[in-house]
Design an enzyme around this catalytic site. Structure first.
Site, PDB file in Angstrom:
ATOM      1  N   GLU A 288      73.007   2.308  97.331  1.00  0.00           N
ATOM      2  CA  GLU A 288      72.983   2.951  96.850  1.00  0.00           C
ATOM      3  C   GLU A 288      71.209   4.195  97.876  1.00  0.00           C
ATOM      4  O   GLU A 288      70.493   3.127  98.026  1.00  0.00           O
ATOM      5  CB  GLU A 288      72.792   3.290  95.796  1.00  0.00           C
ATOM      6  CG  GLU A 288      74.022   2.996  95.063  1.00  0.00           C
ATOM      7  CD  GLU A 288      74.354   2.920  93.702  1.00  0.00           C
ATOM      8  OE1 GLU A 288      75.114   3.806  92.937  1.00  0.00           O
ATOM      9  OE2 GLU A 288      73.277   2.532  92.950  1.00  0.00           O
TER      10      GLU A 288
ATOM     11  N   CYS B 115      64.992   7.397  98.542  1.00  0.00           N
ATOM     12  CA  CYS B 115      64.317   6.307  98.014  1.00  0.00           C
ATOM     13  C   CYS B 115      66.000   5.418  98.488  1.00  0.00           C
ATOM     14  O   CYS B 115      66.762   5.510  98.887  1.00  0.00           O
ATOM     15  CB  CYS B 115      64.687   6.155  96.005  1.00  0.00           C
ATOM     16  SG  CYS B 115      64.030   4.327  96.029  1.00  0.00           S
TER      17      CYS B 115
ATOM     18  N   CYS C  88      69.913  -7.925  96.164  1.00  0.00           N
ATOM     19  CA  CYS C  88      68.327  -8.996  96.292  1.00  0.00           C
ATOM     20  C   CYS C  88      68.482 -11.057  96.962  1.00  0.00           C
ATOM     21  O   CYS C  88      69.367 -10.563  95.287  1.00  0.00           O
ATOM     22  CB  CYS C  88      67.624  -8.273  95.813  1.00  0.00           C
ATOM     23  SG  CYS C  88      65.940  -8.390  95.958  1.00  0.00           S
TER      24      CYS C  88
ATOM     25  N   CYS D 155      63.309 -11.078  90.103  1.00  0.00           N
ATOM     26  CA  CYS D 155      62.755 -10.642  89.568  1.00  0.00           C
ATOM     27  C   CYS D 155      63.680 -10.345  87.795  1.00  0.00           C
ATOM     28  O   CYS D 155      65.438  -9.799  88.157  1.00  0.00           O
ATOM     29  CB  CYS D 155      62.727  -9.368  89.658  1.00  0.00           C
ATOM     30  SG  CYS D 155      61.601  -9.240  91.309  1.00  0.00           S
TER      31      CYS D 155
ATOM     32  N   CYS E  72      65.039  -6.814  86.442  1.00  0.00           N
ATOM     33  CA  CYS E  72      65.892  -6.259  87.658  1.00  0.00           C
ATOM     34  C   CYS E  72      67.019  -6.519  87.882  1.00  0.00           C
ATOM     35  O   CYS E  72      67.530  -7.569  88.108  1.00  0.00           O
ATOM     36  CB  CYS E  72      64.738  -5.876  89.355  1.00  0.00           C
ATOM     37  SG  CYS E  72      65.638  -5.336  90.413  1.00  0.00           S
TER      38      CYS E  72
ATOM     39  N   CYS F  75      64.357   3.356  88.598  1.00  0.00           N
ATOM     40  CA  CYS F  75      64.457   2.224  89.299  1.00  0.00           C
ATOM     41  C   CYS F  75      65.304   0.750  88.721  1.00  0.00           C
ATOM     42  O   CYS F  75      65.590   1.182  87.648  1.00  0.00           O
ATOM     43  CB  CYS F  75      62.676   2.378  89.034  1.00  0.00           C
ATOM     44  SG  CYS F  75      62.236   2.587  89.623  1.00  0.00           S
TER      45      CYS F  75
HETATM   46  N1  SAH Z   1      62.403  -5.496  96.392  1.00  0.00           N
HETATM   47  C1  SAH Z   1      61.009  -4.621  96.351  1.00  0.00           C
HETATM   48  C2  SAH Z   1      61.612  -2.733  96.692  1.00  0.00           C
HETATM   49  C3  SAH Z   1      62.347  -2.305  95.467  1.00  0.00           C
HETATM   50  S1  SAH Z   1      61.305  -1.172  94.777  1.00  0.00           S
HETATM   51  C4  SAH Z   1      60.382  -4.401  94.854  1.00  0.00           C
HETATM   52  O1  SAH Z   1      61.083  -5.360  94.205  1.00  0.00           O
HETATM   53  O2  SAH Z   1      58.969  -4.042  94.782  1.00  0.00           O
HETATM   54  C5  SAH Z   1      62.023  -0.885  92.806  1.00  0.00           C
HETATM   55  C6  SAH Z   1      60.476  -1.150  91.809  1.00  0.00           C
HETATM   56  O3  SAH Z   1      61.655  -0.845  90.851  1.00  0.00           O
HETATM   57  C7  SAH Z   1      59.981  -2.417  91.769  1.00  0.00           C
HETATM   58  O4  SAH Z   1      58.467  -1.641  91.413  1.00  0.00           O
HETATM   59  C8  SAH Z   1      60.336  -3.533  90.900  1.00  0.00           C
HETATM   60  O5  SAH Z   1      59.779  -4.086  90.137  1.00  0.00           O
HETATM   61  C9  SAH Z   1      61.042  -1.822  89.668  1.00  0.00           C
HETATM   62  N2  SAH Z   1      61.521  -1.916  88.884  1.00  0.00           N
HETATM   63  C10 SAH Z   1      62.866  -2.845  88.716  1.00  0.00           C
HETATM   64  N3  SAH Z   1      63.884  -3.030  88.269  1.00  0.00           N
HETATM   65  C11 SAH Z   1      62.689  -2.225  86.956  1.00  0.00           C
HETATM   66  C12 SAH Z   1      64.062  -1.628  85.387  1.00  0.00           C
HETATM   67  N4  SAH Z   1      64.400  -2.027  84.646  1.00  0.00           N
HETATM   68  N5  SAH Z   1      62.609  -0.727  84.886  1.00  0.00           N
HETATM   69  C13 SAH Z   1      61.728  -0.521  85.936  1.00  0.00           C
HETATM   70  N6  SAH Z   1      60.848  -1.086  87.329  1.00  0.00           N
HETATM   71  C14 SAH Z   1      62.097  -1.609  87.631  1.00  0.00           C
HETATM   72 FE1  SF4 Z   2      64.619  -7.567  94.091  1.00  0.00          FE
HETATM   73 FE2  SF4 Z   2      64.719  -5.878  91.942  1.00  0.00          FE
HETATM   74 FE3  SF4 Z   2      62.808  -7.789  92.310  1.00  0.00          FE
HETATM   75 FE4  SF4 Z   2      62.911  -6.114  93.860  1.00  0.00          FE
HETATM   76  S1  SF4 Z   2      62.292  -6.156  91.485  1.00  0.00           S
HETATM   77  S2  SF4 Z   2      62.791  -8.287  95.033  1.00  0.00           S
HETATM   78  S3  SF4 Z   2      65.121  -6.105  94.203  1.00  0.00           S
HETATM   79  S4  SF4 Z   2      65.231  -8.596  92.518  1.00  0.00           S
END
Ligand code: SAH
Ligand code: SF4
Length: 389
Positions: A115, A128, A135, A139, A142, A365
């Site tokens: 997406e 974005c 991934c 995390c 996420c 996000c």
């Molecule tokens: N993988 C990279 C790029 C993704 S950026 C990274 O982790 O930096 C997307 C951003 O949204 C990251 O800072 C991630 O930690 C944050 N994110 C992921 N899940 C989220 C959620 N459920 N609510 C708010 N932020 C979230």
């Molecule tokens: Fe991967 Fe989501 Fe962690 Fe970013 S925040 S590194 S997309 S698992």
């Protein structure tokens, strides 16, 4: 490295090679570096200066049909069309939020989907872009990290996302920097861009080329969860803005939120950030911080954040947690988020609270892949099998 380290899910475990983007046997010219394009056209018998013309047609004018490349002789155009294509990822759906956010679900040649989101603001629009399908990192807050299938996106698939967005806004040929609607790229979609660095770098160099899409490096932000050994390389090769998913102020908490922290803990991460070239006031590093109720949102956490970031030219993006089904966290209350922001601001750091955008179309996000998973399930008649994704 401790014995447990090798068990961490931080390596790209299930990566399969990226697909060129389509089933057609003709190679796609999109996604080739300038040198690669020159070579491809030379092998087809074209003079070297043709590469410049074709490049401009593809990336300045947004043309996908060789017949429209009118400064090239008709016979040569026909030959090009026999040998090559100029292809975009296929648009499965385009959704528009009440707040103006647009989201595209894109399908690549092997059926995988990712997406892309455009978030329009008053004076700009940030697209974005995803770097991987899914991934390999996990995390815990996420949703993308819970997806089973992962592969790297090819340069054509990465730059193609931005080109699809430009098609949707009719933003061809390339407008001036001050008049464009799609003015910024944030590598903040699905995936960890620093686990797919070569392809991301090729795509971003294409995007920055002045004879094409011509987006300045100041308009591009790459977000990483903290792949420390690659951070200096981002500075050397791309020198774009850096964003870091910090989310916690001590290793104990960050280990559970961003497991890659067990490999590269906070002190190492911040040292790499401090050394990032151009990390001066005019180009601060952004630290992303998702607000998770009772986990990382206390006054003491805010004060510790200020202390940790003091040596770095930093700003903080406070992201209200976007919940997803089964997520083991809740979003901090508005009062808590604002109190936290106040403390960070008083400590001399800018800490805007990022208003969630596009929540009604699941474009915020951490919500990205979940939507495509759900969408695909609906399209295949509610099939729950993960193998079908
Ligand atoms: N993988 C990279 C790029 C993704 S950026 C990274 O982790 O930096 C997307 C951003 O949204 C990251 O800072 C991630 O930690 C944050 N994110 C992921 N899940 C989220 C959620 N459920 N609510 C708010 N932020 C979230
Ligand atoms: Fe991967 Fe989501 Fe962690 Fe970013 S925040 S590194 S997309 S698992």
């Amino acid at each position: 490295m401790s014995p447990t380290m090798s068990l961490l899910p931080t390596e790209p475990l299930q990566i399969v090679e990226p697909f060129s983007g389509r089933n057609d046997l003709r190679p796609n010219l999109v996604g080739l570096s300038r040198e690669e394009l020159k070579t491809a056209l030379a092998e087809a018998g074209l003079e070297p200066f043709r590469a410049r013309q074709v490049w401009q047609w593809i990336y300045w004018h947004g043309v996908t049909d060789f017949a429209l490349m009118t400064n090239i002789a008709r016979k040569t155009r026909e030959r090009l069309a026999e040998l090559f294509v100029v292809a975009r990822p296929e648009i499965v759906t385009e959704q528009r939020s009440v707040d103006g956010t647009r989201k595209w679900l894109l399908r690549f040649g092997d059926g995988n989907e990712a997406e892309t989101v455009n978030i329009p603001e008053e004076d700009r629009g940030s697209v974005c872009v995803s770097s991987q399908v899914g991934c390999t990192l996990t995390c815990s807050f996420c949703h993308t990290g819970t997806q089973p299938l992962v592969r790297n996106l090819a340069p054509a698939e990465i730059v193609g996302q931005f080109m699809v967005a430009r098609d949707s806004y009719g933003e061809w040929p390339t407008p001036t920097e001050t008049t464009r609607m799609l003015s910024n790229i944030v590598m903040m979609g699905m995936g960890e861009p620093l686990y797919n660095f070569d392809n991301v770098a090729t795509a971003l160099r294409i995007v920055m080329d002045e004879q094409g899409i011509a987006l300045s490096r100041r308009r591009i932000t790459l977000s990483t969860s903290g792949v420390v050994p690659m951070i200096a390389k981002v500075g050397e090769v791309l020198d774009v803005n850096l964003a870091v998913s910090l989310h916690a102020v001590n290793d104990q908490v960050r280990d559970t939120l961003v497991p890659v922290n067990r490999k590269w803990p906070i002190a190492e991460l911040l040292a790499a950030c401090a050394a990032y070239p151009g990390a001066r006031n005019s180009r601060r590093i952004t630290f992303e911080y998702a607000m998770l109720k009772g986990i990382n949102d206390s006054d003491a956490d805010a004060r510790e954040l200020v202390r940790l970031l003091a040596p770095i030219h930093a700003k903080v993006n406070l992201i209200p947690f976007n919940p997803w089904p089964g997520a083991p966290y809740e979003c901090s209350s508005n009062n808590r988020i604002h109190r936290f922001a106040e403390i960070v601001n008083a400590g001399g750091l800018s800490a805007p609270v990022r208003t969630p955008r596009g929540r009604d179309i699941l474009a915020a996000c951490g919500q990205l892949k979940s939507a495509s998973l759900r969408g695909r399930r609906e399209r295949v008649g509610g099939l729950e099998s993960k193998a079908a994704v």
